[in-house]
Design a protein around this motif. Structure first.
Motif, PDB file in Angstrom:
ATOM      1  N   TYR A   6       1.074 -13.103   6.947  1.00  0.00           N
ATOM      2  CA  TYR A   6       1.492 -12.189   8.004  1.00  0.00           C
ATOM      3  C   TYR A   6       0.963 -10.781   7.729  1.00  0.00           C
ATOM      4  CZ  TYR A   6       4.745  -9.865  11.225  1.00  0.00           C
ATOM      5  OH  TYR A   6       5.296  -9.129  12.237  1.00  0.00           O
ATOM      6  N   CYS A   7       1.072 -10.349   6.481  1.00  0.00           N
ATOM      7  CA  CYS A   7       0.655  -8.996   6.110  1.00  0.00           C
ATOM      8  C   CYS A   7      -0.851  -8.799   6.210  1.00  0.00           C
ATOM      9  CB  CYS A   7       1.128  -8.658   4.698  1.00  0.00           C
ATOM     10  SG  CYS A   7       2.912  -8.493   4.576  1.00  0.00           S
ATOM     11  N   ARG A   8      -1.627  -9.839   5.995  1.00  0.00           N
ATOM     12  CA  ARG A   8      -3.085  -9.716   6.089  1.00  0.00           C
ATOM     13  C   ARG A   8      -3.533  -9.293   7.477  1.00  0.00           C
ATOM     14  NH1 ARG A   8      -5.840 -14.449   2.479  1.00  0.00           N
ATOM     15  NH2 ARG A   8      -4.346 -14.239   0.807  1.00  0.00           N
ATOM     16  N   LYS A   9      -2.762  -9.614   8.483  1.00  0.00           N
ATOM     17  CA  LYS A   9      -3.125  -9.301   9.860  1.00  0.00           C
ATOM     18  C   LYS A   9      -2.687  -7.904  10.284  1.00  0.00           C
ATOM     19  CE  LYS A   9      -2.769 -14.141  11.062  1.00  0.00           C
ATOM     20  NZ  LYS A   9      -2.058 -15.135  11.853  1.00  0.00           N
ATOM     21  N   CYS A  10      -1.959  -7.195   9.416  1.00  0.00           N
ATOM     22  CA  CYS A  10      -1.425  -5.875   9.748  1.00  0.00           C
ATOM     23  C   CYS A  10      -2.458  -4.789   9.473  1.00  0.00           C
ATOM     24  CB  CYS A  10      -0.171  -5.606   8.908  1.00  0.00           C
ATOM     25  SG  CYS A  10       0.589  -4.008   9.278  1.00  0.00           S
ATOM     26  N   LYS A  11      -2.511  -3.781  10.318  1.00  0.00           N
ATOM     27  CA  LYS A  11      -3.490  -2.709  10.136  1.00  0.00           C
ATOM     28  C   LYS A  11      -3.152  -1.805   8.956  1.00  0.00           C
ATOM     29  CE  LYS A  11      -1.944   1.047  13.148  1.00  0.00           C
ATOM     30  NZ  LYS A  11      -2.341   1.833  14.314  1.00  0.00           N
ATOM     31  N   TYR A  12      -1.938  -1.870   8.432  1.00  0.00           N
ATOM     32  CA  TYR A  12      -1.550  -1.042   7.291  1.00  0.00           C
ATOM     33  C   TYR A  12      -1.820  -1.709   5.946  1.00  0.00           C
ATOM     34  CZ  TYR A  12       0.837   1.620  10.884  1.00  0.00           C
ATOM     35  OH  TYR A  12       1.112   2.341  12.004  1.00  0.00           O
ATOM     36  N   SER A  13      -2.211  -2.966   5.927  1.00  0.00           N
ATOM     37  CA  SER A  13      -2.430  -3.665   4.661  1.00  0.00           C
ATOM     38  C   SER A  13      -3.782  -3.293   4.068  1.00  0.00           C
ATOM     39  CB  SER A  13      -2.360  -5.173   4.863  1.00  0.00           C
ATOM     40  OG  SER A  13      -3.464  -5.613   5.608  1.00  0.00           O
ATOM     41  N   TYR A  14      -3.881  -3.432   2.747  1.00  0.00           N
ATOM     42  CA  TYR A  14      -5.154  -3.256   2.072  1.00  0.00           C
ATOM     43  C   TYR A  14      -5.196  -4.165   0.853  1.00  0.00           C
ATOM     44  CZ  TYR A  14      -2.759  -0.297  -1.348  1.00  0.00           C
ATOM     45  OH  TYR A  14      -1.917   0.173  -2.323  1.00  0.00           O
ATOM     46  N   ASN A  15      -6.394  -4.459   0.386  1.00  0.00           N
ATOM     47  CA  ASN A  15      -6.563  -5.324  -0.782  1.00  0.00           C
ATOM     48  C   ASN A  15      -6.449  -4.480  -2.042  1.00  0.00           C
ATOM     49  OD1 ASN A  15      -7.005  -7.542   0.815  1.00  0.00           O
ATOM     50  ND2 ASN A  15      -9.209  -7.304   0.822  1.00  0.00           N
ATOM     51  N   HIS A  16      -5.387  -4.691  -2.789  1.00  0.00           N
ATOM     52  CA  HIS A  16      -5.174  -3.992  -4.050  1.00  0.00           C
ATOM     53  C   HIS A  16      -6.095  -4.554  -5.121  1.00  0.00           C
ATOM     54  CE1 HIS A  16      -3.136  -1.764  -7.138  1.00  0.00           C
ATOM     55  NE2 HIS A  16      -2.841  -2.877  -7.790  1.00  0.00           N
ATOM     56  N   SER A  17      -6.302  -5.834  -5.094  1.00  0.00           N
ATOM     57  CA  SER A  17      -7.246  -6.535  -5.970  1.00  0.00           C
ATOM     58  C   SER A  17      -7.759  -7.727  -5.176  1.00  0.00           C
ATOM     59  CB  SER A  17      -6.564  -6.978  -7.260  1.00  0.00           C
ATOM     60  OG  SER A  17      -5.571  -7.933  -6.986  1.00  0.00           O
ATOM     61  N   GLN A  18      -8.524  -8.578  -5.810  1.00  0.00           N
ATOM     62  CA  GLN A  18      -9.088  -9.715  -5.086  1.00  0.00           C
ATOM     63  C   GLN A  18      -8.023 -10.688  -4.604  1.00  0.00           C
ATOM     64  OE1 GLN A  18     -12.044 -11.493  -7.571  1.00  0.00           O
ATOM     65  NE2 GLN A  18     -13.593  -9.982  -7.016  1.00  0.00           N
ATOM     66  N   THR A  19      -6.880 -10.719  -5.280  1.00  0.00           N
ATOM     67  CA  THR A  19      -5.859 -11.694  -4.922  1.00  0.00           C
ATOM     68  C   THR A  19      -4.581 -11.081  -4.392  1.00  0.00           C
ATOM     69  OG1 THR A  19      -5.039 -11.691  -7.179  1.00  0.00           O
ATOM     70  CG2 THR A  19      -6.681 -13.350  -6.635  1.00  0.00           C
ATOM     71  N   GLU A  20      -4.453  -9.763  -4.433  1.00  0.00           N
ATOM     72  CA  GLU A  20      -3.196  -9.123  -4.067  1.00  0.00           C
ATOM     73  C   GLU A  20      -3.354  -8.223  -2.846  1.00  0.00           C
ATOM     74  OE1 GLU A  20       0.341  -6.705  -6.364  1.00  0.00           O
ATOM     75  OE2 GLU A  20      -1.577  -6.944  -7.336  1.00  0.00           O
ATOM     76  N   ILE A  21      -2.467  -8.388  -1.876  1.00  0.00           N
ATOM     77  CA  ILE A  21      -2.459  -7.563  -0.672  1.00  0.00           C
ATOM     78  C   ILE A  21      -1.252  -6.637  -0.738  1.00  0.00           C
ATOM     79  CG2 ILE A  21      -2.232  -7.614   1.819  1.00  0.00           C
ATOM     80  CD1 ILE A  21      -4.360  -9.435   1.783  1.00  0.00           C
ATOM     81  N   MET A  22      -1.461  -5.368  -0.458  1.00  0.00           N
ATOM     82  CA  MET A  22      -0.388  -4.380  -0.534  1.00  0.00           C
ATOM     83  C   MET A  22      -0.173  -3.744   0.838  1.00  0.00           C
ATOM     84  SD  MET A  22       0.428  -4.251  -3.784  1.00  0.00           S
ATOM     85  CE  MET A  22       1.199  -2.710  -4.100  1.00  0.00           C
ATOM     86  N   CYS A  23       1.035  -3.213   1.028  1.00  0.00           N
ATOM     87  CA  CYS A  23       1.342  -2.479   2.252  1.00  0.00           C
ATOM     88  C   CYS A  23       0.916  -1.025   2.054  1.00  0.00           C
ATOM     89  CB  CYS A  23       2.833  -2.545   2.561  1.00  0.00           C
ATOM     90  SG  CYS A  23       3.253  -1.677   4.091  1.00  0.00           S
ATOM     91  N   GLY A  24       0.096  -0.527   2.932  1.00  0.00           N
ATOM     92  CA  GLY A  24      -0.388   0.842   2.832  1.00  0.00           C
ATOM     93  C   GLY A  24       0.191   1.739   3.908  1.00  0.00           C
ATOM     94  N   TYR A  25       1.380   1.419   4.401  1.00  0.00           N
ATOM     95  CA  TYR A  25       1.998   2.202   5.469  1.00  0.00           C
ATOM     96  C   TYR A  25       2.175   3.659   5.053  1.00  0.00           C
ATOM     97  CZ  TYR A  25       5.125   3.602   9.206  1.00  0.00           C
ATOM     98  OH  TYR A  25       5.678   4.258  10.272  1.00  0.00           O
ATOM     99  N   TYR A  26       2.680   3.882   3.848  1.00  0.00           N
ATOM    100  CA  TYR A  26       2.928   5.247   3.372  1.00  0.00           C
ATOM    101  C   TYR A  26       1.623   6.027   3.218  1.00  0.00           C
ATOM    102  CZ  TYR A  26       4.490   9.151   0.529  1.00  0.00           C
ATOM    103  OH  TYR A  26       4.731  10.405   0.047  1.00  0.00           O
ATOM    104  N   SER A  27       0.606   5.390   2.650  1.00  0.00           N
ATOM    105  CA  SER A  27      -0.654   6.087   2.417  1.00  0.00           C
ATOM    106  C   SER A  27      -1.398   6.413   3.707  1.00  0.00           C
ATOM    107  CB  SER A  27      -1.555   5.282   1.478  1.00  0.00           C
ATOM    108  OG  SER A  27      -1.894   4.061   2.054  1.00  0.00           O
ATOM    109  N   LYS A  28      -1.198   5.620   4.751  1.00  0.00           N
ATOM    110  CA  LYS A  28      -1.894   5.863   6.015  1.00  0.00           C
ATOM    111  C   LYS A  28      -1.126   6.781   6.961  1.00  0.00           C
ATOM    112  CE  LYS A  28      -4.658   1.725   5.834  1.00  0.00           C
ATOM    113  NZ  LYS A  28      -5.108   0.518   6.482  1.00  0.00           N
ATOM    114  N   THR A  29       0.208   6.804   6.863  1.00  0.00           N
ATOM    115  CA  THR A  29       0.994   7.612   7.800  1.00  0.00           C
ATOM    116  C   THR A  29       1.709   8.778   7.143  1.00  0.00           C
ATOM    117  OG1 THR A  29       2.985   6.270   7.534  1.00  0.00           O
ATOM    118  CG2 THR A  29       1.432   5.607   9.271  1.00  0.00           C
TER     119      THR A  29
END
Length: 60
Positions: free
Chosen positions: A11-34
């Motif tokens: 679900y998070c991969r499809k969000c515009k606020y997500s980013y790849n922290h590493s090759q296997t880990e997806i993080m929420c970047g809501y704070y960094s973007k807004t």
């Protein structure tokens, strides 16, 4: 922004606020973007916005 939804990595991969922290880990970047706190617990999200599709560049 919408209602609270139980989230998963798929679900998070499809969000515009997500980013790849590493090759296997997806993080929420809501704070960094807004610059605003998410205000929702881990595993639940109400900030989901679908990513826009990237346009393909035509080579001449």
């Amino acid at each position: 922004m919408g209602e609270m939804t139980k989230t998963s990595v798929k679900y998070c991969r499809k969000c515009k606020y997500s980013y790849n922290h590493s090759q296997t880990e997806i993080m929420c970047g809501y704070y960094s973007k807004t610059g605003l706190r998410r205000g929702c617990p881990i595993g639940m999200c109400d900030k989901f916005e679908k990513k826009g599709r990237k346009r393909k560049v035509k080579l001449k």
